[in-house]
Write a protein that holds these residues in place. Structure first.
Motif, short mmCIF file in Angstrom:
data_model
loop_
_atom_site.label_atom_id
_atom_site.label_comp_id
_atom_site.label_asym_id
_atom_site.label_seq_id
_atom_site.Cartn_x
_atom_site.Cartn_y
_atom_site.Cartn_z
N LEU A 84 54.91 -9.08 22.36
CA LEU A 84 56.34 -9.42 22.28
C LEU A 84 56.96 -9.36 23.67
CD1 LEU A 84 56.94 -7.12 19.26
CD2 LEU A 84 57.43 -9.55 19.23
N VAL A 85 57.81 -10.33 23.96
CA VAL A 85 58.51 -10.39 25.24
C VAL A 85 59.99 -10.60 24.96
CG1 VAL A 85 58.81 -11.78 27.31
CG2 VAL A 85 56.52 -11.34 26.47
N LYS A 86 60.84 -9.90 25.70
CA LYS A 86 62.29 -10.05 25.52
C LYS A 86 62.96 -10.23 26.88
CE LYS A 86 65.30 -6.68 24.67
NZ LYS A 86 66.06 -5.64 24.02
N PHE A 87 63.81 -11.24 26.93
CA PHE A 87 64.70 -11.43 28.07
C PHE A 87 66.10 -11.13 27.57
CE2 PHE A 87 61.14 -14.26 28.77
CZ PHE A 87 60.82 -14.01 30.08
N ARG A 98 56.06 -5.57 24.94
CA ARG A 98 55.33 -4.55 24.19
C ARG A 98 54.33 -5.23 23.27
NH1 ARG A 98 57.55 0.86 21.64
NH2 ARG A 98 58.58 0.86 23.63
N PHE A 99 53.18 -4.61 23.07
CA PHE A 99 52.24 -5.09 22.08
C PHE A 99 52.74 -4.72 20.68
CE2 PHE A 99 49.26 -5.06 25.65
CZ PHE A 99 48.67 -6.30 25.47
N LEU A 100 52.54 -5.63 19.72
CA LEU A 100 52.84 -5.34 18.33
C LEU A 100 51.83 -4.29 17.86
CD1 LEU A 100 54.38 -6.10 15.68
CD2 LEU A 100 52.48 -7.68 15.23
N ARG A 101 52.31 -3.17 17.38
CA ARG A 101 51.44 -2.08 16.93
C ARG A 101 51.01 -2.33 15.48
NH1 ARG A 101 51.94 -1.28 21.89
NH2 ARG A 101 52.07 0.75 22.81
N SER A 102 50.28 -3.40 15.27
CA SER A 102 49.78 -3.74 13.93
C SER A 102 48.57 -2.87 13.62
CB SER A 102 49.38 -5.21 13.88
OG SER A 102 48.30 -5.45 14.76
N ASP A 103 48.16 -2.88 12.36
CA ASP A 103 46.95 -2.15 11.98
C ASP A 103 45.74 -2.71 12.73
OD1 ASP A 103 48.50 -0.66 10.22
OD2 ASP A 103 48.02 -1.94 8.51
N ASN A 147 68.34 -11.45 7.19
CA ASN A 147 69.35 -10.41 6.96
C ASN A 147 69.54 -9.49 8.16
OD1 ASN A 147 69.84 -11.35 4.36
ND2 ASN A 147 68.23 -10.04 3.50
N ASN A 148 69.65 -10.07 9.34
CA ASN A 148 69.87 -9.34 10.60
C ASN A 148 68.69 -8.48 11.02
OD1 ASN A 148 72.46 -10.40 11.01
ND2 ASN A 148 73.32 -8.91 9.58
N ASP A 149 67.53 -8.64 10.39
CA ASP A 149 66.31 -7.96 10.82
C ASP A 149 65.41 -9.00 11.47
OD1 ASP A 149 66.80 -5.31 9.94
OD2 ASP A 149 66.28 -5.88 7.89
N ILE A 150 64.58 -8.55 12.41
CA ILE A 150 63.64 -9.42 13.09
C ILE A 150 62.24 -9.12 12.56
CG2 ILE A 150 62.68 -10.11 15.32
CD1 ILE A 150 65.63 -10.75 15.12
N PHE A 151 61.53 -10.18 12.17
CA PHE A 151 60.16 -10.06 11.66
C PHE A 151 59.25 -10.96 12.48
CE2 PHE A 151 62.79 -8.91 8.08
CZ PHE A 151 62.10 -7.85 7.50
N VAL A 152 58.00 -10.53 12.64
CA VAL A 152 56.98 -11.39 13.22
C VAL A 152 55.95 -11.68 12.13
CG1 VAL A 152 57.34 -10.64 15.58
CG2 VAL A 152 55.67 -9.45 14.16
N ASP A 212 62.05 -3.74 15.99
CA ASP A 212 63.36 -3.38 16.53
C ASP A 212 63.66 -4.35 17.67
OD1 ASP A 212 65.32 -2.20 18.29
OD2 ASP A 212 65.06 -0.34 17.16
N HIS A 213 64.70 -5.15 17.53
CA HIS A 213 64.98 -6.17 18.55
C HIS A 213 65.49 -5.59 19.87
CE1 HIS A 213 69.09 -5.73 17.08
NE2 HIS A 213 69.48 -6.31 18.19
N ILE A 214 65.91 -4.34 19.86
CA ILE A 214 66.36 -3.71 21.11
C ILE A 214 65.18 -3.14 21.89
CG2 ILE A 214 67.82 -1.88 22.10
CD1 ILE A 214 69.41 -4.15 20.77
N THR A 215 64.33 -2.34 21.23
CA THR A 215 63.23 -1.66 21.92
C THR A 215 61.89 -2.38 21.78
OG1 THR A 215 62.66 -0.34 19.97
CG2 THR A 215 64.34 0.57 21.47
N LEU A 216 61.80 -3.35 20.90
CA LEU A 216 60.57 -4.06 20.55
C LEU A 216 59.55 -3.17 19.85
CD1 LEU A 216 59.98 -6.36 23.66
CD2 LEU A 216 61.20 -6.87 21.55
N GLU A 217 59.98 -2.02 19.37
CA GLU A 217 59.06 -1.14 18.64
C GLU A 217 58.70 -1.77 17.29
OE1 GLU A 217 60.11 3.00 18.23
OE2 GLU A 217 61.27 2.88 20.09
#
Length: 142
Positions: free
Chosen positions: A41-44, A56-61, A114-119, A130-135
């Protein structure tokens, strides 16, 4: 890196991007396909004429297990799964005959619901981030 120019003061907001970002593991193992790379994930963040960058890397299983054993334990798009040392012998035999563990290495899509971010990718697993921290928050399975 240095860039010359000005960001217009009226331009404010966030730009999120997603794609594969890690293909090479320890001991020279390389994932076989571009889409098999660990989700990154990359955020500007653009604010008051300045641009801030975070990633940040997506912390998937799939990512967590891949980092633990240095091999993919879920079959990815072009890379076959390796033996998962956390599974019992019986489970490993069954999964070698009929692999049913789907990867949750979601490298291709970002959705706002609904104001949540999903990948997501082309399977039934979504990860809320989390769109702020990319957690990485929680996995949602449909």
């Amino acid at each position: 890196m240095h860039f010359k120019g000005l960001v217009p003061p009226w331009l404010n907001g966030h730009l999120l991007r997603l794609g594969p970002g890690k293909w090479d593991l320890k001991d020279g193992f390389t994932l076989k396909h571009w889409l098999d790379g660990c989700a990154f994930l990359v955020k500007f963040r653009i604010e008051r004429g300045r641009v801030y960058f975070s990633s940040r890397f997506l912390r998937s299983d799939a990512y967590k297990k891949m980092m633990l054993v240095d091999r993919p334990v879920f079959t990815e798009f072009g890379t076959r799964a390796h033996r998962d040392p956390t599974k019992s012998v019986f489970s490993r035999i069954v999964l070698s005959i009929a692999p049913c563990d789907l990867t949750d290495n979601n490298v291709s899509n970002i959705y706002t619901l609904n104001n949540d971010i999903f990948v997501a990718t082309e399977n039934c697993n979504l990860w809320r981030i989390d769109h702020i921290t990319l957690e990485t928050r929680e996995k949602v399975t449909f």
